[in-house]
Write an enzyme that holds these catalytic residues in place. Structure first.
Site, short mmCIF file in Angstrom:
data_model
loop_
_atom_site.label_atom_id
_atom_site.label_comp_id
_atom_site.label_asym_id
_atom_site.label_seq_id
_atom_site.Cartn_x
_atom_site.Cartn_y
_atom_site.Cartn_z
N LYS A 222 0.86 -1.17 0.00
CA LYS A 222 0.00 0.00 0.00
C LYS A 222 0.91 1.23 0.00
CE LYS A 222 -2.31 3.54 1.60
NZ LYS A 222 -1.64 4.79 1.99
N GLU A 297 8.76 1.42 11.54
CA GLU A 297 9.82 2.44 11.47
C GLU A 297 9.11 3.78 11.51
OE1 GLU A 297 11.73 5.38 10.23
OE2 GLU A 297 11.90 4.39 8.27
N CYS A 331 13.00 10.75 7.96
CA CYS A 331 12.78 10.40 9.37
C CYS A 331 14.04 10.52 10.21
CB CYS A 331 12.19 9.00 9.47
SG CYS A 331 13.17 7.76 8.61
N GLU A 428 8.61 16.58 15.01
CA GLU A 428 9.36 16.37 13.78
C GLU A 428 8.96 17.44 12.77
OE1 GLU A 428 10.77 12.25 11.59
OE2 GLU A 428 8.69 12.47 12.16
#
Length: 523
Positions: A222, A297, A331, A428
């Site tokens: 996906k 993750e 990330c 973030e």
């Protein structure tokens, strides 16, 4: 060299910089100039057969059952590139069924055969590197050289998996009785649901699918609805590589419906996901009902620590790589740059000089090193974090606003006098913003760095070997770059601690995520 420590913490020494930088920082020459006309590029990709807009289920390209589509946009211009099938639960369930059927034969063929299929897929990815890179730049926005690098990086996971497929070893354990034998066998977990993000449209898929296929699993992919075209192109090449129908399936569109179908199915035995911590927690909770294996993750809040004794040039170069690659949308981007007070002003000035020279623009334009952010929501988030920081005493020394190019381009930004209580230090950013925090002692730096729920990537710049090991072992992060700003490679385990996730991707350790360990007692 790189060294694995306890808790799968990974450290990269500066001696690896040439290998990793050459591979991932995209220092790749071009044989010819490419057109900056996005429509022309899309037309060329369509002619090549790589611009796919349907999902892949059981080896066949299919529209959404209700005929719905979603638009994929070029973030540099806001123009529509293509209309792709908007799939949901029904299509996902059919993809799962196809994967289940294909698993019966794929899991039984020899490791050597699976290795050959994967090697052929790798060869095709590299043979089409230029076209795939154009597709990434078209739908994701990163500069073309970075996209070329992502193809090399992403394909490397398929190559590594093709080699490692033949090294999935079991074990023989001395039995407690002389007339008994104990055998350990590793077998594929089954059907895998692989959910990938938009920031690395190829690599985040291949580092999941490569090891899954090598172990004998089948997959339902996906991709992000923002960047599905690269995933579909890669799937087309998997077909050309001869990988049997149903082994690789791709569905995209209605993310909640697709996710719910993957979670609800008892036939999906594993979920692997790269994305936000919030979504990862939901997937983890949803997987509990059927007790699936889970690899996550998730988000990071990477500290980049620059000590007084650091080589200034090395620290600036490493910080640029850690912070501004992919417009800050990774990330493991340096989210907080901690600089010791004795070198703070020198470092800030040197970083300012380097960032001022960065060219922002369409990823197809010559010399561009920073493209647009992915969408308007990303711009608003960066604006919000900067506003919060400046309202609490931080100072903008460069940038700080949307770029004059318009669209979702953002000025490379440096902010000074940041503290660890500001939102930009807690969340973030996922944008080209470098917040500078001042610290006094080594103990202060470690305390500030670890003051977060995240624990993915981190960076340390120092010329002291003793300090590098001392600080690296004290940092609560899965990856530590020592005098190095690029900390990902297919041969080393990638993953975080705390709320940055579970499991590892890449290397021999990443293979174990797709295997079950079974014990046989034999008399």
């Amino acid at each position: 060299m790189y060294t694995a420590l306890r808790s799968s913490k990974l450290l990269y020494r500066s001696s690896s910089s040439h290998l990793l930088s050459a591979k991932f920082l995209m220092q790749i020459p071009f044989t010819r100039k490419m057109s900056v006309d996005a429509r022309s590029i899309a037309s060329q990709l369509n002619s090549s057969g790589l611009l796919r807009t349907q999902g892949l289920i059981g080896g066949k390209w299919r529209d959404a059952y209700d005929g719905k589509t979603i638009k994929v946009y070029n973030p540099a211009s806001g123009e529509s590139i293509a209309d792709v099938a908007c799939m949901g639960g029904r299509e996902t369930n059919d993809a799962i069924s196809s994967a289940v059927e294909a698993f019966k034969s794929w899991s039984k063929i020899t490791a050597a055969e699976r290795s050959k299929y994967l090697r052929k897929w790798y060869d095709l990815l590299m043979a089409h590197q230029e076209k795939l890179a154009q597709l990434i730049t078209l739908e994701q926005g990163k500069p073309l050289k970075e996209s070329m690098g992502e193809i090399s990086y992403g394909a490397a996971f398929i190559e590594f998996a093709s080699e490692e497929a033949k090294r999935i070893y079991g074990d023989i354990i001395p039995a407690p009785a002389s007339d008994r034998r104990l055998f350990v066998l590793k077998q594929p977990v089954g059907v895998v649901g692989a959910i990938s993000p938009w920031n690395f449209p190829l690599a985040m898929i291949t580092r999941k699918v490569g090891p899954a296929l090598a172990c004998g699993c089948t997959v339902v992919i996906k991709p992000s609805e923002l960047t599905p075209l690269t995933a579909l192109a890669a799937a087309e090449l998997s077909i050309q590589a001869g990988i049997p129908a149903g082994v690789v399936n791709v569905v995209m569109g209605n993310a909640p419906d697709i996710g719910d179908a993957l979670l609800a199915s008892q036939q999906v035995r594993k979920i692997t996901f790269t994305g936000s911590t919030a979504v990862g927690k939901k997937l983890m909770a949803g997987s509990a009902e059927t007790v699936k294996k889970v690899s996550l993750e998730l988000g990071g809040n990477a500290p980049c620590i620059v000590f007084d004794d650091a080589d200034l040039d090395v620290a600036v170069k490493g910080t640029l790589a850690a912070k501004f690659r992919n417009s800050g949308q990774t990330c493991v981007c340096a989210n907080r740059i901690l600089v010791q007070e004795g070198i703070y002003d020198k470092f800030a000035n040197a970083l300012l000089d380097a960032v001022q020279s960065m060219k922002v623009g369409d990823g197809f334009s010559e010399g561009v090193v920073q493209g647009p952010l992915i969408n308007e929501a990303a711009v608003k988030k960066v604006d919000s974090l900067i506003h919060d920081a400046t309202s609490k005493g931080a100072k903008i020394i460069l940038g700080g606003k949307r770029h004059s190019l318009g669209s979702t381009f953002y000025e490379p930004t440096i902010i000074s006098d940041v503290n660890n209580e500001m939102r930009i230090s807690r969340e973030e950013a996922f944008g080209p913003v470098a917040p500078l925090l001042r610290f006094k002692t080594e103990e202060d730096a470690i305390k500030i760095a670890n003051d977060t729920n995240a624990g993915l990537g981190s960076y340390v710049f120092t010329n002291s070997i003793q300090r590098s090991w001392r600080v690296a072992e004290a940092l609560e992060y899965g990856l530590v770059g020592i005098n190095e700003g690029v900390i990902s490679t297919e041969v080393a385990p990638f993953g975080g601690v705390k709320q940055s996730g579970l499991g590892r991707e890449g290397s021999k350790y990443g293979m174990d995520e797709y295997l079950e360990v079974r014990i046989f007692f034999n008399s």
